[in-house]
Design an enzyme around this catalytic site. Sequence first.
Site: not given
Length: 388
Positions: A296, A348
């Site tokens: 993006t 994560h």
Amino acid sequence: MTIKVKVPSPGESITEVEVSSWFVKNGDYVSKNQLIAEIDSDKVTLEIHAEENGVITLMAKKGERIKVGDILCIIDKESSDENSKKSLETNVKKKEKILYKKFPSPASKKILKEKNISIESIQGTGKHGRITKKDCITKERFNSRSTRVTPLSSLRRKLSERLVSVKNQTAMLTTFNEVDMQEIIFIRKKYKNIFQEKHGVNLGFMSFFTLSCVRSLNLYPDVNAMIINEKEKINFEYCDISIAISGPKGLMVPVIRNAENLSFLGIEKEISRLSTSVRNGTISINEMKGGTFTITNGGVFGSMLSTPIINPPQSAILGMHKIVERPVVINGGIKIRPIMYLALSYDHRIIDGKESVGFLVSVKESIENPIDFLMEGSEKNIPRILEL
């Protein structure tokens, strides 16, 4: 003879839509292919056009939810008599004016939505009374302190749910770096006009970043992976890169399939094609499904730095930002260089800090040394690689 206009399917698994706009009224005479309505699904907005000439009867109200396959309206072809035709001819002269009032310019439409300004409250000064960007800015400047409550569209509600679920269901972190854009700016400046003249598309930054990400995804495969069923990890051996593009209906994320097999030219052509579809409102559900990694670019809106949100069920997203000339230390001396901040947001649960930092460093490496890492190590190869 009557024609039943049914709700089309916006895509697989979607069973219900919302009538977001009617552009005609009960009893209006409509002509074949005339735009009569818009419907919103969770993922896309579709335009509905009249299938035949005739008098229309609406079967659903604005804001009403209706199932795919249900009757949206009925067009009575038998009513296409001389009186109706004369009425249509009388309205032809007014048609442009009416449509322009209902369809503000793209730039003004965006301002109307962002600032919650009613179309009815603005006197258009454009051709045939069309509302312009200047009209909206003037209205905003002198607007009263009134408020207006409007329901969120299905598309916006679904987007809200997805964004909240990402925050709640992933262990999202963001790591940052900066990249010196001098080398690719030099290459673009030297070759962009030739590229444009020969191929009819722009040589943009996005092809450099897409190919840099493809290289980095091969080096760090868990960035190109996702968790399924909360128990398993799936790694993709191909790179379907989702590209965030702003359009009239909001941010859309179409996919460049198998970017690992595409050249600079192939990527730029795909970006041009997908961007046109987004801005024309013709992008399909299938063109937005199945990405494995997202890029993006908030820099086109002036963003200096941000923490982009992961596009589920993907595990990572790269955020590009505005290029700004900054003083940097190079070989013990201070130089002014065009610098862009990069951000990688990642899950994560599946990507460790070492991998995320390594991925971003490798993107930086490719962008700062495009000849070595993207163009086979020699400037002589650039025309061939760009297919000039």
